[in-house]
Design a protein around this motif. Structure first.
Motif, PDB file in Angstrom:
ATOM      1  N   ASP A 203       0.816  -1.214   0.000  1.00 17.50           N
ATOM      2  CA  ASP A 203       0.000   0.000   0.000  1.00 17.50           C
ATOM      3  C   ASP A 203       0.854   1.270   0.000  1.00 17.50           C
ATOM      4  N   GLU A 204       2.163   1.111   0.116  1.00 20.00           N
ATOM      5  CA  GLU A 204       3.053   2.281   0.166  1.00 20.00           C
ATOM      6  C   GLU A 204       3.511   2.750  -1.215  1.00 20.00           C
ATOM      7  N   ILE A 205       3.093   2.066  -2.267  1.00 22.21           N
ATOM      8  CA  ILE A 205       3.562   2.393  -3.614  1.00 22.21           C
ATOM      9  C   ILE A 205       2.854   3.642  -4.141  1.00 22.21           C
ATOM     10  N   ILE A 206       3.627   4.585  -4.671  1.00 17.65           N
ATOM     11  CA  ILE A 206       3.093   5.857  -5.167  1.00 17.65           C
ATOM     12  C   ILE A 206       2.490   5.688  -6.558  1.00 17.65           C
ATOM     13  N   ASP A 207       1.337   6.281  -6.761  1.00 17.93           N
ATOM     14  CA  ASP A 207       0.717   6.381  -8.091  1.00 17.93           C
ATOM     15  C   ASP A 207       1.012   7.785  -8.622  1.00 17.93           C
ATOM     16  N   TRP A 208       1.954   7.891  -9.538  1.00 16.25           N
ATOM     17  CA  TRP A 208       2.384   9.201 -10.032  1.00 16.25           C
ATOM     18  C   TRP A 208       1.351   9.868 -10.926  1.00 16.25           C
ATOM     19  N   ASN A 209       0.271   9.170 -11.261  1.00 26.14           N
ATOM     20  CA  ASN A 209      -0.813   9.779 -12.036  1.00 26.14           C
ATOM     21  C   ASN A 209      -1.714  10.637 -11.159  1.00 26.14           C
ATOM     22  N   GLN A 210      -1.573  10.525  -9.853  1.00 23.94           N
ATOM     23  CA  GLN A 210      -2.360  11.374  -8.957  1.00 23.94           C
ATOM     24  C   GLN A 210      -1.823  12.799  -8.987  1.00 23.94           C
ATOM     25  N   SER A 211      -2.597  13.709  -8.409  1.00 21.40           N
ATOM     26  CA  SER A 211      -2.187  15.116  -8.371  1.00 21.40           C
ATOM     27  C   SER A 211      -1.016  15.308  -7.414  1.00 21.40           C
ATOM     28  N   SER A 212      -0.337  16.441  -7.553  1.00 20.30           N
ATOM     29  CA  SER A 212       0.770  16.754  -6.639  1.00 20.30           C
ATOM     30  C   SER A 212       0.290  16.780  -5.191  1.00 20.30           C
ATOM     31  N   ARG A 213      -0.881  17.358  -4.953  1.00 23.00           N
ATOM     32  CA  ARG A 213      -1.424  17.435  -3.599  1.00 23.00           C
ATOM     33  C   ARG A 213      -1.681  16.038  -3.036  1.00 23.00           C
ATOM     34  N   GLU A 214      -2.251  15.165  -3.826  1.00 19.75           N
ATOM     35  CA  GLU A 214      -2.532  13.805  -3.366  1.00 19.75           C
ATOM     36  C   GLU A 214      -1.240  13.056  -3.050  1.00 19.75           C
ATOM     37  N   GLY A 272       0.460  13.955 -11.879  1.00 22.26           N
ATOM     38  CA  GLY A 272      -0.688  13.955 -12.777  1.00 22.26           C
ATOM     39  C   GLY A 272      -1.154  15.330 -13.179  1.00 22.26           C
ATOM     40  N   ASP A 273      -0.767  16.361 -12.404  1.00 25.41           N
ATOM     41  CA  ASP A 273      -1.165  17.722 -12.797  1.00 25.41           C
ATOM     42  C   ASP A 273       0.033  18.669 -12.903  1.00 25.41           C
ATOM     43  N   THR A 274       0.808  18.818 -11.818  1.00 29.03           N
ATOM     44  CA  THR A 274       1.912  19.777 -11.841  1.00 29.03           C
ATOM     45  C   THR A 274       3.235  19.051 -11.581  1.00 29.03           C
ATOM     46  N   THR A 275       4.044  19.608 -10.684  1.00 32.15           N
ATOM     47  CA  THR A 275       5.292  18.966 -10.283  1.00 32.15           C
ATOM     48  C   THR A 275       5.414  19.023  -8.770  1.00 32.15           C
ATOM     49  N   LEU A 276       6.248  18.135  -8.236  1.00 30.93           N
ATOM     50  CA  LEU A 276       6.414  18.007  -6.792  1.00 30.93           C
ATOM     51  C   LEU A 276       7.896  17.898  -6.474  1.00 30.93           C
ATOM     52  N   LYS A 277       8.312  18.576  -5.407  1.00 30.96           N
ATOM     53  CA  LYS A 277       9.715  18.536  -4.999  1.00 30.96           C
ATOM     54  C   LYS A 277       9.912  17.413  -3.980  1.00 30.96           C
ATOM     55  N   ILE A 278      10.829  16.501  -4.256  1.00 28.01           N
ATOM     56  CA  ILE A 278      11.193  15.434  -3.333  1.00 28.01           C
ATOM     57  C   ILE A 278      12.433  15.885  -2.569  1.00 28.01           C
TER      58      ILE A 278
END
Length: 297
Positions: A203-214, A272-278
């Motif tokens: 359940d810890e696997i990220i779905d990168w198609n989700q939004s940055s907020r999600e 899925g929408d914008t970008t996210l900083k890791i």
């Protein structure tokens, strides 16, 4: 007031300390989880000369008979992992209460703090309620809420809940002791409520198609001491512990999961929408722009 304490974990340690400091409340016995025995609670019991009662099945006739000998006023459950049946629930005159780190009737079930973050909640609740044979469905005695901001993650909520559970549970016990309880039926708040299932491996696997907020919420919900959110780059697992939203990041179409920028301490990934900083991660390899994070090896 004489109580039987069924407990486990740091929440239970802090509540134990508040209860034992009150001369008007006596812990007659302590029961810890049978399969994972809390060494710190056992130490506290020995230090305070409190009997420890263990059972693989607290609803079995032999254990019920043991409980009758104590003649307690109230059973108290704090992070205990067995379900109480009707005979056990009703054995003490003041019945059995439970402390739950969720805003009932919503967020019944397991892994509540994780789910609250995943669902982008702005607050979480701590509720003390009477037990019935349902899952977190009994009448509410006392409930308090605590804010969640974007600076919070699983670790900060956990620390707040450790203290909050001890405070709310102790207050509820005092309310019962003073006969000052106004029971609230959960169905009067909401006829349906909400149940959350236990999170499991995978359940810890990220779905990168989700939004940055999600994805931001998902990562902070699983940060240490949780399992951490995970993905793969060229078959190598990457564990991601922290991320940051990028203010004003444009919405645009591109390959999701692709690394589109580097920062001093991390990288920027397309969602899925914008970008996210890791900003905090563990990966045995070099990361470069153009690499793609995927949800499988």
């Amino acid at each position: 007031m004489k109580i039987g304490y069924f407990a486990d974990g740091p929440w239970a340690h802090r509540a134990f300390d508040k209860i034992i400091a009150d001369d008007s409340i006596e812990i007659q016995f302590l029961t810890v989880r049978y399969d994972k025995r809390d060494a710190e609670l056992l130490r506290r019991a020995e230090e305070n000369h409190i009997p420890v009662e263990l059972s693989e099945n607290i609803n079995g006739e032999e254990f019920v008979q043991r409980m009758r000998r104590y003649d307690v006023d109230l059973f108290v459950s704090m992070s205990f992992n067995q379900i109480f049946k009707t005979e056990m629930i009703n054995l003490p005159p003041y019945k059995t209460i439970n402390c739950h780190a969720g805003k009932l009737p919503f967020y019944r079930g397991r892994n509540i703090l994780n789910w609250a973050l995943i669902n982008d909640e702005k607050e979480f609740g701590i509720t003390v309620h009477y037990l019935d044979e349902g899952i977190d469905t009994g009448d509410i005695i006392l409930q308090k809420t605590y804010p969640i901001t974007d600076k919070d993650d699983y670790s900060t909520l956990l620390q707040r809940a450790y203290t909050g559970c001890a405070d709310v549970l102790y207050q509820a016990i005092k309310m019962i002791q003073k006969n000052d309880v106004r029971r609230i039926r959960q169905s009067d708040i909401d006829p349906v409520g909400l149940y959350c299932g236990m999170r499991r491996a995978g359940d810890e696997i990220i779905d990168w198609n989700q939004s940055s907020r999600e994805i931001f919420n998902f990562i902070r919900a699983l940060c240490t001491p949780g399992p951490q959110a995970a993905s793969w780059i060229y078959g190598k697992k990457i564990c991601i512990n922290r991320a940051e939203m990028i203010e004003g990041a444009p919405v645009y179409k591109n390959t999701t999961g692709q690394i589109v920028g580097k920062t001093e301490n991390g990288f920027v990934v397309k969602t899925g929408d914008t970008t996210l900083k890791i900003t905090e991660y563990t990966y045995a390899g070099k990361i470069k722009i153009g690499d793609r994070l995927v949800s499988h090896e």
